[in-house]
Write a protein that holds these residues in place. Structure first.
Motif, mmCIF file in Angstrom:
data_model
loop_
_atom_site.group_PDB
_atom_site.id
_atom_site.type_symbol
_atom_site.label_atom_id
_atom_site.label_comp_id
_atom_site.label_asym_id
_atom_site.label_seq_id
_atom_site.Cartn_x
_atom_site.Cartn_y
_atom_site.Cartn_z
ATOM 1 N N VAL A 27 12.347 -3.000 21.908
ATOM 2 C CA VAL A 27 11.727 -3.774 20.912
ATOM 3 C C VAL A 27 12.253 -4.920 21.211
ATOM 4 C CG1 VAL A 27 12.343 -4.311 18.353
ATOM 5 C CG2 VAL A 27 12.118 -1.795 19.257
ATOM 6 N N GLY A 28 13.290 -5.539 21.964
ATOM 7 C CA GLY A 28 13.658 -7.256 22.000
ATOM 8 C C GLY A 28 12.563 -7.476 23.016
ATOM 9 N N ILE A 29 12.449 -6.622 24.066
ATOM 10 C CA ILE A 29 11.500 -7.117 25.197
ATOM 11 C C ILE A 29 10.152 -7.338 24.450
ATOM 12 C CG2 ILE A 29 10.256 -6.104 27.135
ATOM 13 C CD1 ILE A 29 12.979 -5.195 28.148
ATOM 14 N N ILE A 30 9.640 -6.233 23.633
ATOM 15 C CA ILE A 30 8.360 -6.354 23.230
ATOM 16 C C ILE A 30 8.240 -7.786 22.239
ATOM 17 C CG2 ILE A 30 6.762 -5.214 21.696
ATOM 18 C CD1 ILE A 30 7.532 -2.574 22.731
ATOM 19 N N GLY A 31 9.354 -7.892 21.452
ATOM 20 C CA GLY A 31 9.254 -9.165 20.560
ATOM 21 C C GLY A 31 9.352 -10.550 21.456
ATOM 22 N N SER A 32 9.782 -10.404 22.298
ATOM 23 C CA SER A 32 9.899 -11.573 23.328
ATOM 24 C C SER A 32 8.623 -11.676 23.882
ATOM 25 C CB SER A 32 11.038 -11.665 24.170
ATOM 26 O OG SER A 32 10.885 -10.574 25.209
ATOM 27 N N LEU A 33 8.035 -10.769 24.374
ATOM 28 C CA LEU A 33 6.545 -10.947 24.880
ATOM 29 C C LEU A 33 5.429 -11.203 23.820
ATOM 30 C CD1 LEU A 33 6.549 -7.818 27.339
ATOM 31 C CD2 LEU A 33 6.668 -10.101 28.097
ATOM 32 N N ILE A 34 5.589 -10.604 22.800
ATOM 33 C CA ILE A 34 4.567 -11.307 21.562
ATOM 34 C C ILE A 34 4.836 -12.696 21.468
ATOM 35 C CG2 ILE A 34 4.185 -10.954 19.229
ATOM 36 C CD1 ILE A 34 4.550 -7.925 19.613
ATOM 37 N N SER A 35 6.177 -12.985 21.480
ATOM 38 C CA SER A 35 6.237 -14.531 21.175
ATOM 39 C C SER A 35 5.886 -15.480 22.161
ATOM 40 C CB SER A 35 7.874 -14.825 20.697
ATOM 41 O OG SER A 35 8.501 -14.677 21.947
ATOM 42 N N LEU A 36 5.915 -15.002 23.292
ATOM 43 C CA LEU A 36 5.293 -15.690 24.548
ATOM 44 C C LEU A 36 3.959 -15.738 24.690
ATOM 45 C CD1 LEU A 36 8.104 -14.786 27.068
ATOM 46 C CD2 LEU A 36 7.749 -17.154 25.930
ATOM 47 N N GLY A 37 3.292 -14.930 23.634
ATOM 48 C CA GLY A 37 1.788 -14.848 23.766
ATOM 49 C C GLY A 37 1.259 -13.949 25.031
ATOM 50 N N ARG A 38 1.936 -13.117 25.573
ATOM 51 C CA ARG A 38 1.413 -12.186 26.657
ATOM 52 C C ARG A 38 1.034 -10.913 25.854
ATOM 53 N NH1 ARG A 38 4.375 -12.282 32.350
ATOM 54 N NH2 ARG A 38 4.470 -14.629 32.400
ATOM 55 N N THR A 39 1.328 -10.661 24.854
ATOM 56 C CA THR A 39 1.063 -9.139 24.280
ATOM 57 C C THR A 39 0.301 -9.621 23.147
ATOM 58 O OG1 THR A 39 2.710 -8.271 25.429
ATOM 59 C CG2 THR A 39 1.625 -6.909 23.927
ATOM 60 N N ARG A 40 -0.591 -8.961 22.515
ATOM 61 C CA ARG A 40 -1.110 -8.866 21.227
ATOM 62 C C ARG A 40 -0.680 -7.667 20.461
ATOM 63 N NH1 ARG A 40 -6.753 -11.952 21.589
ATOM 64 N NH2 ARG A 40 -6.067 -13.606 22.900
ATOM 65 N N VAL A 41 -0.423 -7.949 19.174
ATOM 66 C CA VAL A 41 -0.319 -6.829 18.195
ATOM 67 C C VAL A 41 -1.568 -6.168 17.540
ATOM 68 C CG1 VAL A 41 0.872 -6.039 16.160
ATOM 69 C CG2 VAL A 41 1.817 -8.011 17.597
#
Length: 85
Positions: free
Chosen positions: A71-85
């Motif tokens: 969850v921490g990895i996914i959250g940081s990737l979302i905050s960096l703009g690499r992954t969309r929800v």
């Protein structure tokens, strides 16, 4: 100035992973403390039910910590703009 995207954004992903892992460890620790304080009452109830009172299995504790890391990895990737929800 020549640094790759992974070199610049990588530490944020690692930090998210560490924060998620520490969050999982903290939750396991608080659960263990609650279990130790409440186990005395549960032991008397377990005598009636005929079951032993045990804490969470080690595999479940590891799954909680690893889940927090994911969850921490996914959250940081979302905050960096690499992954969309």
């Amino acid at each position: 100035m020549g640094a790759t995207q992974a070199y610049v954004k990588g530490p944020f992903v690692v930090e998210g992973m560490l924060q998620g892992g520490l969050g999982g460890l903290t939750s396991i620790g608080l659960l263990w403390l609650a279990f130790r304080f409440l186990a005395r009452d549960a032991v008397s109830a377990s005598d009636i039910l005929g079951r032993a009172v045990i804490f969470l299995p080690v595999t479940l504790c590891l799954a909680i910590v690893i889940g927090g890391m994911v969850v921490g990895i996914i959250g940081s990737l979302i905050s960096l703009g690499r992954t969309r929800v």
